[in-house]
Design an enzyme around this catalytic site. Structure first.
Site, PDB file in Angstrom:
ATOM      1  N   ASP A 197       0.851  -1.184   0.000  1.00  0.00           N
ATOM      2  CA  ASP A 197       0.000   0.000   0.000  1.00  0.00           C
ATOM      3  C   ASP A 197       0.891   1.239   0.000  1.00  0.00           C
ATOM      4  O   ASP A 197       2.100   1.155   0.180  1.00  0.00           O
ATOM      5  CB  ASP A 197      -0.970  -0.017   1.172  1.00  0.00           C
ATOM      6  N   ASP A 199      -7.811  -7.475   1.212  1.00  0.00           N
ATOM      7  CA  ASP A 199      -6.863  -7.623   2.316  1.00  0.00           C
ATOM      8  C   ASP A 199      -7.562  -7.188   3.585  1.00  0.00           C
ATOM      9  O   ASP A 199      -8.481  -6.367   3.547  1.00  0.00           O
ATOM     10  CB  ASP A 199      -5.613  -6.765   2.102  1.00  0.00           C
TER      11      ASP A 199
END
Length: 384
Positions: free
Chosen positions: A92, A267
């Protein structure tokens, strides 16, 4: 050219079955990514992750940048070598972690200045910095740097946030290309719970050009119905040949409902965090091992489960004992079970989509839990 190739193999309603291909491995979708915030999935060896069915994991740019720092990771040739994981990795951008710092951050056009949670030092992070960090991490999927729209937010606030994220998306794209990084770059669709803003965000991202699309700014307090409206709106609009990644959403019910609305990737820390808090996922619901009813229960967490904890014969009574004594083995066994459950759930959904039986699977999923089947709108091909 990106190192990612995506193939859409089957559909059932809006549910999609596909494959992500990288030089370091393939990922079957819909896919769940265990979260390795600091370069490790808590309590699990990389080889165990493979045995549980995980094919891709998530690393956290923000936290790895602060600790251990880029120099240490670069000494290992990137995150794969550092954590000894040979499969694909998604990182990320750090945007959500900065968002979560609330009053310790200052957002400007250039980026975000914040007090590091490790030592209080002032740190600046913007699109260019995020792309440079992720280049050093050498992940296979890089996420753009964005602002996570708060919830609740007025339409004006959500619009300003979305437009800032679009400007940062262009800068992320430019910086990623300037670094000659062949990792896939995903845009992130923002806009809060306002479908028209989500559409404008997607249009802007498509004009820039990305290998896939994250759906951000959810799992921040909105209702399930608000989230589903956004997914139903986006499904027919996101290019079918690009993977869709719903960021941070992770209850089993959320996974099933989001797959039914066209999502490919997920996720969440939920399976690992819940395991550390004595909550284990099963096909019939959640086992809360701290409840007194399990004190002398000699069954495994879920009879018939193929995880190491259940196959190993560890009983609910034993796990409750370990949990009450703060033995780390309780968290380890619970984590193995929960990740097995999540990866098996994804595998079962993939098989059902391929067979054209996803909606029968969805009905049986809720029936086993004793829950009513949620409505699935007859829009955008979602309903079976």
């Amino acid at each position: 050219m990106s190192r990612l190739q995506f193939q859409l193999q089957a559909t059932d309603g809006a549910a999609r079955r596909g494959q992500l291909s990288f030089p370091c491995g393939t990922v079957q979708t819909p896919a769940f990514m265990p979260v390795g915030t600091y370069g490790a999935v808590k309590g699990v060896l990389p080889g165990q992750l493979c045995d549980l069915g995980a094919e891709i994991i998530l690393g956290n740019t923000f936290h790895l940048f602060l600790r251990p720092g880029l120099e240490v990771i670069a000494d290992h040739g990137g995150l794969h070598g550092f954590m000894r994981w040979n499969g694909p990795i998604l990182t990320d951008s750090g945007g959500f972690q900065v968002f979560s710092l609330a009053h310790r951050r200052k957002i400007s056009e250039q980026g975000v200045t914040f007090a590091a949670p490790t030592d209080g030092a002032q740190v600046f992070l913007g699109p260019e910095e995020s792309m440079k960090i992720q280049k050093v991490l050498n992940s296979d999927i890089v996420m753009i740097f964005d602002e996570c729209t708060p919830y609740p937010a007025t339409e004006d606030v959500a619009r300003d946030s979305m437009e800032l994220s679009l400007r940062w998306a262009q800068r992320s794209r430019d910086a990623h290309d300037a670094l000659d990084n062949d990792a896939a770059l995903f845009g992130i669709i923002q806009g809060g719970v306002h479908p028209d803003l989500r559409g404008r965000s997607l249009d802007g991202l498509q004009a820039i050009g990305f290998d896939g699309y994250g759906i951000g700014g959810l799992a921040v307090g909105e209702s399930e119905s608000e989230r589903n409206v956004i997914l139903e709106y986006l499904h027919p609009r996101v290019p079918a040949d690009r993977p869709r990644y719903l960021m941070g959403v992770g209850r089993p019910e959320d996974l099933v409902e989001s797959v039914a609305r066209g999502v490919d990737m997920f996720d969440c820390v939920m399976p690992t965090r819940h395991a550390r808090n004595g909550q284990y996922f099963t096909g019939f619901g959640t086992v809360k091992i701290r409840n007194a009813c399990y004190a002398r229960d000699v069954d495994p967490i879920e009879p018939g489960c193929g995880c190491p904890a259940c196959v190993g014969g560890y009983t609910r009574a034993y796990l409750r004992h370990l949990d009450r004594c703060n033995e780390m083995l309780a968290s380890m066994l619970g984590t193995l079970h929960n990740l097995w459950y999540y990866e098996t759930l994804m595998a079962n959904m993939r098989a059902a989509i391929t067979a054209g039986t996803f909606f029968a699977f969805r009905r049986s999923f809720y029936l086993a839990r004793g829950l009513d089947l949620p409505p699935l709108p007859e829009v955008a091909g979602c309903a079976g």
